[in-house]
Motif scaffolding. Structure first.
Motif, short mmCIF file in Angstrom:
data_model
loop_
_atom_site.label_atom_id
_atom_site.label_comp_id
_atom_site.label_asym_id
_atom_site.label_seq_id
_atom_site.Cartn_x
_atom_site.Cartn_y
_atom_site.Cartn_z
N PHE A 168 43.28 98.69 115.17
CA PHE A 168 44.80 99.45 114.59
C PHE A 168 45.95 98.16 114.94
CE2 PHE A 168 42.28 102.90 113.45
CZ PHE A 168 42.60 103.24 112.19
N SER A 169 45.29 97.40 115.42
CA SER A 169 46.83 96.21 116.00
C SER A 169 46.70 95.20 114.90
CB SER A 169 46.59 96.38 117.80
OG SER A 169 45.66 95.38 118.11
N GLN A 170 45.51 95.02 114.40
CA GLN A 170 45.02 93.72 113.91
C GLN A 170 45.77 93.90 112.71
OE1 GLN A 170 43.29 91.43 115.41
NE2 GLN A 170 43.84 92.65 117.15
N PRO A 171 45.87 92.71 111.73
CA PRO A 171 47.13 92.53 110.64
C PRO A 171 46.50 93.29 109.59
CG PRO A 171 47.17 90.58 111.50
CD PRO A 171 46.30 91.33 112.29
N GLY A 172 47.14 93.94 108.91
CA GLY A 172 46.49 94.38 107.33
C GLY A 172 46.14 96.23 107.28
#
Length: 294
Positions: free
Chosen positions: A221-225
């Protein structure tokens, strides 16, 4: 003073009768979806033994629906007397299904079957005979539903409005994570693809863990988008699930996949399932089909 018998649900009995072709099968299916125990084409003389059996089961069959109609032939004549007998000491309701003659004729023509009472006459002859036999029962029924202008979905909705217990979910939604390399779930109604997210498998310290572990979930959930993807997908699912309820689609599966079904799809499915559990009229179950396969 409370006793064990106080905790036994009150026995409910629903008799479904009415004109042949007016929708008894649809009503039976709708009631089964609402956890009624449905018995089709039971002779009226068997109603009392069935109720007695249910009462001895001490709550195992709290809601019984019995389809009784002219297929019972000579036995059907005893229905009115049996209804009066059962009303004493039993929570009994009678639902009568009706439709116009023209619509009933069209329905019999569509299935290419004769009316059970037409004999050597026409379908209209059978309908007229049946109306005469059922007139008294129709007058004494608790609920009369005219299905002339109702399709099967609308009739199912009406039955749900009458008989669904408070809090009964409109849709039973299964949310499943899976791995694409093991194949698509064949019974999925909707499929979401989480392979656009960087794969934790390639991070040595995350590889042994799964999407159920906080370290992997936080990474995903820290990844872009990703947060935007989940929020947008939930927005899309809102009108879909509401439409399922209107169309009486009571069971659905949402499958969320990544490559192996271990990291990304598990984290996304867990988050989406938790959010969907807050949707009105939706009961959610969560499973991870391929977790542990690698």
């Amino acid at each position: 003073m409370s006793t064990e018998i106080d905790d036994v649900p009150q026995q409910e009995v629903l008799i479904v009768t009415g004109m042949s072709g007016a929708g008894r099968s649809t009503v039976a299916n709708a009631l089964e979806d609402l956890d009624w125990y449905v018995v089709d084409n039971l002779p009226p003389q068997m109603l009392r033994p069935l109720v007695d059996l249910a009462e001895r089961a001490e709550g195992a069959l709290p809601k019984i629906a019995v389809i009784v109609d002219v297929r019972g032939r000579d036995f059907f004549g005893d229905l009115q007397a049996m209804i009066q007998s059962l009303r004493e000491g039993t929570k009994l309701r009678v639902i009568f299904l009706d439709a116009s003659d023209a619509v009933l004729v069209r329905r019999f023509e569509a299935v290419r079957r004769p009316h059970p009472l037409q004999g050597g006459g026409t379908t209209l002859d059978g309908i007229a005979t049946e109306r005469a036999r059922l007139a008294t029962i129709r007058e004494s029924s608790d609920i009369v539903i005219d299905t002339t202008d109702l399709n099967v979905h609308q009739l199912s909705t009406k039955i749900r409005d009458y008989f669904a217990a408070e809090g009964t979910p409109g849709v039973q939604l299964s949310v499943m994570s899976f791995g694409f390399k093991y194949g698509l779930p064949p019974d999925a109604d909707m499929v979401a693809d989480a392979r656009f997210i960087p794969n934790p498998f390639w991070i040595p310290e995350l590889r042994p863990f799964t999407g159920q572990d906080s370290a992997v979930s936080e990474y995903v959930f820290s990844q872009p988008g990703v947060e935007e993807f989940v929020a947008s997908y939930l927005n899309v699912l809102g009108p879909v699930l509401a439409g399922y309820q209107r169309e009486n689609k009571r069971h659905a599966m949402l499958a969320i996949g990544c490559t192996g079904g271990k990291h990304r799809s598990v984290a996304i499915a867990t988050k989406i399932a938790a959010a969907l559990a807050e949707f009105p009229g939706v009961a959610v179950s969560l499973s991870h089909r391929d977790l542990g396969r690698e």
